[in-house]
Design an enzyme around this catalytic site. Structure first.
Site, PDB file in Angstrom:
ATOM      1  N   GLY A 103       0.647  -1.081   0.284  1.00  0.00           N
ATOM      2  CA  GLY A 103       0.197   0.283  -0.174  1.00  0.00           C
ATOM      3  C   GLY A 103       0.780   1.701  -0.157  1.00  0.00           C
ATOM      4  O   GLY A 103       1.678   1.064   0.314  1.00  0.00           O
ATOM      5  N   LYS A 104      -0.019   2.176   0.015  1.00  0.00           N
ATOM      6  CA  LYS A 104       1.256   3.172   0.525  1.00  0.00           C
ATOM      7  C   LYS A 104      -0.223   4.567  -0.073  1.00  0.00           C
ATOM      8  O   LYS A 104      -1.058   4.566  -0.131  1.00  0.00           O
ATOM      9  CB  LYS A 104       1.888   3.718  -1.663  1.00  0.00           C
ATOM     10  CG  LYS A 104       2.834   5.156  -1.025  1.00  0.00           C
ATOM     11  CD  LYS A 104       4.581   3.823  -0.998  1.00  0.00           C
ATOM     12  CE  LYS A 104       5.520   4.622  -0.990  1.00  0.00           C
ATOM     13  NZ  LYS A 104       6.646   3.925  -0.484  1.00  0.00           N
ATOM     14  N   GLY A 105       0.326   6.189   0.973  1.00  0.00           N
ATOM     15  CA  GLY A 105      -0.219   6.936   1.310  1.00  0.00           C
ATOM     16  C   GLY A 105       0.597   8.288   0.711  1.00  0.00           C
ATOM     17  O   GLY A 105       2.035   8.553   1.039  1.00  0.00           O
TER      18      GLY A 105
END
Ligand code: GLU
Length: 419
Positions: A103-105
């Protein structure tokens, strides 16, 4: 952003899918994030005004475990960049065989323009906005470009307030006081160091080989110090403000002190050079440790290093990759060379879930072991299939994710079709 990182990630996935003869539906699953969230992040400025900036959190794949990946604060953050980075995280956790997805943000903001109180307001607001999508069993943020321990501590604290109970395993990269792991802050550098040492040995580079590092942040700064202590000569470094060069080797302790005192490496007493010339310096080892797309075709033609270890995510474009391959420059790809951070993040999460505290030595040994094993796996796949290291890494990682997807969705589909 100079390149479309999502396209770059999908292109890499396709090269592995072709090599593996992957079913179309599995390929299509990998092309699309499992879940993406775009949010407004309002925060209070010091003058009392409320400002609103865009934020994102993408869980690309949870097939192998909860999604895992950093949170970036940068003006170039976009929905597609975050999706591309999340995709690379899924491959990264799979290449080093962690029980995690990807994931990433990020938030589209220039954190260097913000005060400490503004940053805290922003980070807490972002946490509230994504709170429903993160959690120790769901999706676990961590530091990335321009974020570190204090941001993670704010996130963990805000998540505890929102959910009504402390769950330190919701983010990693926290301070040790807040449940962080020893060795997490220098883990990306330590992992990359193992890659550099093992690869240099394999390529029979001299023990005092010359190293150039682009980027002097979470990864680049501790890596420069480690490699200098190992006997390498760090002849060039840069940060977002400029680049410096000393053919005899820079005093990295002094460079770090200068940056801490004056905000940039450029104030250190050494030859100031153009950032684009840094990548063309005479050296054996080049470590891009800044942002994606740093090495495009023009830079690739000028690289003089024999080994590139990608401490940043996506620093080499497709076109540059082909040129480096033709020029027989060995590239250890990001999905392995930058995996040290997420490996120790996984250790931190495991310590939080089991309420354990591991010693610095234990963390360092386990990190080194996992990096070495993964590197051996990588060279073995590359040799067996006659592939460059990037394609081999994609085959290794994507193959593992595909197996998990088939296991999960394949069974669902089979059940549905039978009923
Ligand atoms: N941001 C780091 C990366 O790109 C670390 C991610 C993590 O620790 O979850 O690998």
């Amino acid at each position: 952003m100079t390149i479309d990182l999502h396209q770059l990630a999908l292109h890499s996935i396709d090269s592995a899918a072709d090599e593996l003869g992957m079913a179309d539906w599995v390929r299509a699953t990998l092309h699309q994030p499992e879940r993406s969230l775009a949010v407004q992040v309002p925060y209070r400025a010091d003058d009392g005004a409320i400002r609103v900036v865009p934020g994102y959190r993408v869980a690309h794949s949870m097939a192998r475990g909860p999604a895992k990946g950093g949170t970036r604060f940068h003006m170039d953050v976009t929905a597609t960049e975050v999706a591309g980075l999340a995709t690379l995280m899924s491959v990264k956790t799979a290449v080093v065989d962690l029980p995690l997805g990807g994931g990433k943000g990020g938030i589209t903001v220039d954190p260097k323009q913000l005060s400490e109180t503004e940053l805290e307001s922003l980070t807490r607001s972002y946490t509230r906005a994504i709170a429903g999508s993160i959690g120790p069993d769901l999706d676990i943020p961590a530091p990335d470009v321009n974020t570190g321990q204090r941001h993670m501590d704010w996130m963990a604290d805000e998540f505890a307030r929102v959910t009504g109970r402390p769950q330190p395993g919701v983010v990693t990269g926290k301070s040790t006081a807040a449940g962080g792991s020893l060795g997490r802050d220098t883990a990306t550098a330590a992992g990359c160091r193992t890659v550099v040492i093992a690869s240099a040995r394999r390529m029979e580079l001299p023990a005092d080989a010359r190293v150039v590092i682009q980027g002097f942040g979470n990864a680049g700064a501790p890596l420069a110090a480690m490699l200098a202590a190992d006997g390498f000569r760090v002849v060039g470094v840069s940060d977002s403000r400029g680049a410096i060069h000393d053919p005899r080797g820079l005093d990295i302790g002094a460079v770090a002190a200068t940056k801490a005192a004056h905000g940039s490496v450029i104030h250190h007493d050494a030859e100031l050079i153009a950032p684009e010339d840094l990548l063309a310096l005479d050296c054996e080892i080049l470590v891009p440790a800044a942002l994606e797309g740093a090495i495009d075709a023009a830079e690739a033609e000028r690289v003089r290093a024999r080994l590139i270890a990608e401490a940043a995510n996506g620093p080499v474009t497709d076109r540059a990759d082909a040129i480096l391959h033709d020029r027989q420059i060995t590239v250890v790809p990001d999905v392995l060379a930058s995996a040290g951070g997420v490996i120790v993040s996984c250790f931190e999460w495991q310590q939080n879930q089991r309420e354990e505290r591991w010693s610095a030595r234990y963390v360092a040994d386990r990190l080194e072991q996992r990096m070495r094993h993964s590197l051996d796996d990588l060279w073995a796949v590359a040799a067996a299939r006659d592939l460059d290291l990037r394609t081999a890494a994609m085959v290794l990682g994507v193959g593992r994710i595909a197996a998990a997807i088939e296991e999960r969705h394949g069974l669902d589909v089979a059940r549905e079709l039978a009923s």
